[in-house]
Design an enzyme around this catalytic site. Sequence first.
Site, mmCIF file in Angstrom:
data_model
loop_
_atom_site.group_PDB
_atom_site.id
_atom_site.type_symbol
_atom_site.label_atom_id
_atom_site.label_comp_id
_atom_site.label_asym_id
_atom_site.label_seq_id
_atom_site.Cartn_x
_atom_site.Cartn_y
_atom_site.Cartn_z
ATOM 1 N N GLY A 194 38.503 16.513 44.858
ATOM 2 C CA GLY A 194 38.076 16.668 43.657
ATOM 3 C C GLY A 194 36.993 17.732 43.439
ATOM 4 O O GLY A 194 36.426 17.981 42.255
ATOM 5 N N THR A 195 36.666 18.750 44.538
ATOM 6 C CA THR A 195 35.824 19.822 44.223
ATOM 7 C C THR A 195 36.265 21.135 43.542
ATOM 8 O O THR A 195 35.717 21.952 43.466
ATOM 9 C CB THR A 195 35.231 20.198 45.728
ATOM 10 O OG1 THR A 195 36.193 20.229 46.719
ATOM 11 C CG2 THR A 195 34.267 18.986 46.095
ATOM 12 N N GLU A 218 18.235 -8.694 42.347
ATOM 13 C CA GLU A 218 18.204 -7.498 41.954
ATOM 14 C C GLU A 218 16.541 -6.899 41.885
ATOM 15 O O GLU A 218 16.453 -5.777 42.384
ATOM 16 C CB GLU A 218 18.898 -7.051 40.644
ATOM 17 C CG GLU A 218 20.350 -7.254 40.678
ATOM 18 C CD GLU A 218 21.025 -6.636 41.577
ATOM 19 O OE1 GLU A 218 20.515 -5.613 41.918
ATOM 20 O OE2 GLU A 218 22.012 -7.117 42.304
ATOM 21 N N GLY A 278 37.168 21.517 51.442
ATOM 22 C CA GLY A 278 36.122 20.756 50.637
ATOM 23 C C GLY A 278 36.585 19.355 50.399
ATOM 24 O O GLY A 278 37.687 18.862 50.467
ATOM 25 N N HIS A 329 15.280 -6.166 45.264
ATOM 26 C CA HIS A 329 15.602 -4.482 45.687
ATOM 27 C C HIS A 329 14.801 -3.622 44.963
ATOM 28 O O HIS A 329 14.271 -2.715 45.639
ATOM 29 C CB HIS A 329 17.034 -4.201 45.441
ATOM 30 C CG HIS A 329 18.132 -4.991 46.175
ATOM 31 N ND1 HIS A 329 18.167 -4.705 47.185
ATOM 32 C CD2 HIS A 329 19.221 -5.676 45.655
ATOM 33 C CE1 HIS A 329 19.286 -5.461 47.658
ATOM 34 N NE2 HIS A 329 19.954 -5.963 46.708
ATOM 35 N N LYS A 350 39.718 22.616 44.522
ATOM 36 C CA LYS A 350 40.316 23.535 45.386
ATOM 37 C C LYS A 350 41.785 23.884 44.954
ATOM 38 O O LYS A 350 42.059 25.042 44.902
ATOM 39 C CB LYS A 350 40.518 22.703 46.888
ATOM 40 C CG LYS A 350 39.363 22.250 47.517
ATOM 41 C CD LYS A 350 39.909 21.791 49.092
ATOM 42 C CE LYS A 350 40.513 20.320 48.742
ATOM 43 N NZ LYS A 350 39.723 19.344 48.275
ATOM 44 N N THR A 351 42.203 22.962 44.583
ATOM 45 C CA THR A 351 43.562 23.403 43.630
ATOM 46 C C THR A 351 43.325 24.486 42.419
ATOM 47 O O THR A 351 43.981 25.333 42.366
ATOM 48 C CB THR A 351 44.326 22.069 43.129
ATOM 49 O OG1 THR A 351 44.335 21.260 44.196
ATOM 50 C CG2 THR A 351 45.648 22.322 42.804
#
Length: 639
Positions: free
Chosen positions: A217-218, A437, A214, A440, A220-221
């Site tokens: 920062g999703t 801006e 993944g 845009h 996993k750890t």
Amino acid sequence: MSSQNSQNAKAPMKKPGSNNYLWLLIVILAVSALAVMFNSGSSNIKKISLNQFVEDAQNGKVAKIVLDSESDRLNITNIDGSQDYTYKEASATIEDILAKVPDNIKKDIDTEIQPSSGGNIWITILINVLPIIIIVGFFLFMMRQAQSSNSQAMSFGKSKAKLYDVLKKKTMFTDVAGAEEAKQELVEIVDFLKNPSKYSQIGAKIPKGVLLVGAPGTGKTLLARAVAGEANVPFFSISGSEFVEMFVGVGASRVRDLFKKAQKNSPCIIFIDEIDAVGRQRGTGLGGGHDEREQTLNQILTEMDGFEGDTGVIVMAATNRPDVLDPALLRPGRFDRRVMVDLPDIKDREEILKVHARNKPLDSNVKITTIAMHTPGFSGADLENIMNEAAILCAKENRKTITQEDLQESVEKVMMGPERKSRGLSEQEKIRTAYHEVGHAVVGHSTKNCDPVHKVSIVSRGMALGVTWFLPEDDKHLYTRSKFFDEICSLFGGYCAEIEFFGEMSTGASNDLEKATKIATNMVTKYGMSTVGPVTLGDQSGHEIFLGRDLGHTKNYSEDTARKVDIEIKSILEQGLQYASKYIKENRELMDRISKQLLETENLSREDFLSFFGETLEQDDHKHGLTTHKKSKKAAKKD
Ligand code: ADP
Ligand code: MG
Ligand code: ZN
């Protein structure tokens, strides 16, 4: 466990050891300094004038004179035992000075000449010895350093795996919000760890390796830890990069050590974070160092083959680059289970925000749902960061509860960098930025497929002088050709506005042009969205050069195709430019009004912006198909 402890015990001993020599040095210096002070300040020797001395001598008070011939200092000892000193002229001898003293007195005066000083013997010693002490001390220090790094080398082979005591800091599945599919897969692993016999009795092989895949920062750890927490087993965590050190062979021996440790503590989990650091395809690396990686990887494979499933050791690994992993890692019997950890969707984002809001006092006006809506593409780590930034903002202003505004502000901060109000823009630059801006925004708004304009701002953020923030109110999974094209149009809005209102372009549009070019290039070479046809051209794997795979073989098309591609990209960009330019020319008056307002307020919200078109939020939502969105998503799934 035991080797873990002995390693820990070694660490604190090292420090005082290397400091010993420093202390020795300091003590020696201090003693010498004291001695100098003591020596010079010990007696009450006082300075007298030369005349005074001569007078004393005439009066027979002087018993002894010692001449320091180097400094011309006369150290005088008087009859009564007191001591004085004075200085003579360099040219004068003692004879000259004592010329006026009557001979009968003179003969009683002891004179002595010290060839070279001793003015202060301690200073002399110090000056001579100090450099030696310093040099010797320095060498000892260096030796000590070398020794300690030697002993570090000795323990290199030991794995640095951190053992998390699961009893102390348990992570559970409830700490992982969303990610339902991943959790479902992992529940099985938890069960393997809890009741291995249940599976082995029936002849089922327990999986040895689980690969979590993944984006960064999703979570996993976090998931790996939660598995350990749920199963209540020890968790050995090591990062792929920790295997690879300066010395060849270290990685492999670390792997061996890690697996040995784990087997002693089974059932347990070995977690190899960022496994792509060691697990890249073998034989593809450029430059040095990959031999070492190969050995490490081989060792991991050997170890995984070596232990039987029922030892209760499960290896989990995480990566965000599954595409670069060596196929040998992925074959059955190794990391054959793959768990995808996706970026959270809107519901998951809400859950994650709630998890991280647990211990934070939220104001009653906070609508987590809105924040979740405004953060498409954010990872769990980003969302945690948002909560934290909001809490910091709140604490900074000494408020008790976190408000919706805090959260909104931190979303913008995480997304676009912190505001830089102090950035000194000249009035002219400000006006130009405003028109840019608004260019845009209006062009984007005029197209059918651009996301709704969420905010227009001319407050500098990060590198940008201003921003127009288009926000998909929903997670996008598919992009159509017209969406890409409309985005290009809107990107040209700034560029065209500058030309239209100021007669020429500026550097402020370079980023927009870059983005537009990239979109157009992808349309042609990646998605088959042009007359070049339904082909992908060039190396689309997105591998960086350093992987070295197929370097120099990335071009899989002819010169003729290349020319077509160039022409096609240019043509798409031209069309976008024409659209934007035409729209702005035809809506000068509207641009003027919106820009003036923007210059006044610096920020325009979505409502502010829509009011210039006489539209309401609901109308705009409708235009973007947001009200009917739920149905269409379901329909898409059926397809
Ligand atoms: P990865 O290993 O995938 O890069 P981590 O597991 O280190 O990501 O996640 C970083 C942080 O983000 C975690 O410590 C956690 O606080 C937060 N986080 C990520 N995903 C989630 C989630 N699904 N639920 C709760 N927190 C999450
Ligand atoms: Mg991680
Ligand atoms: Zn721009």
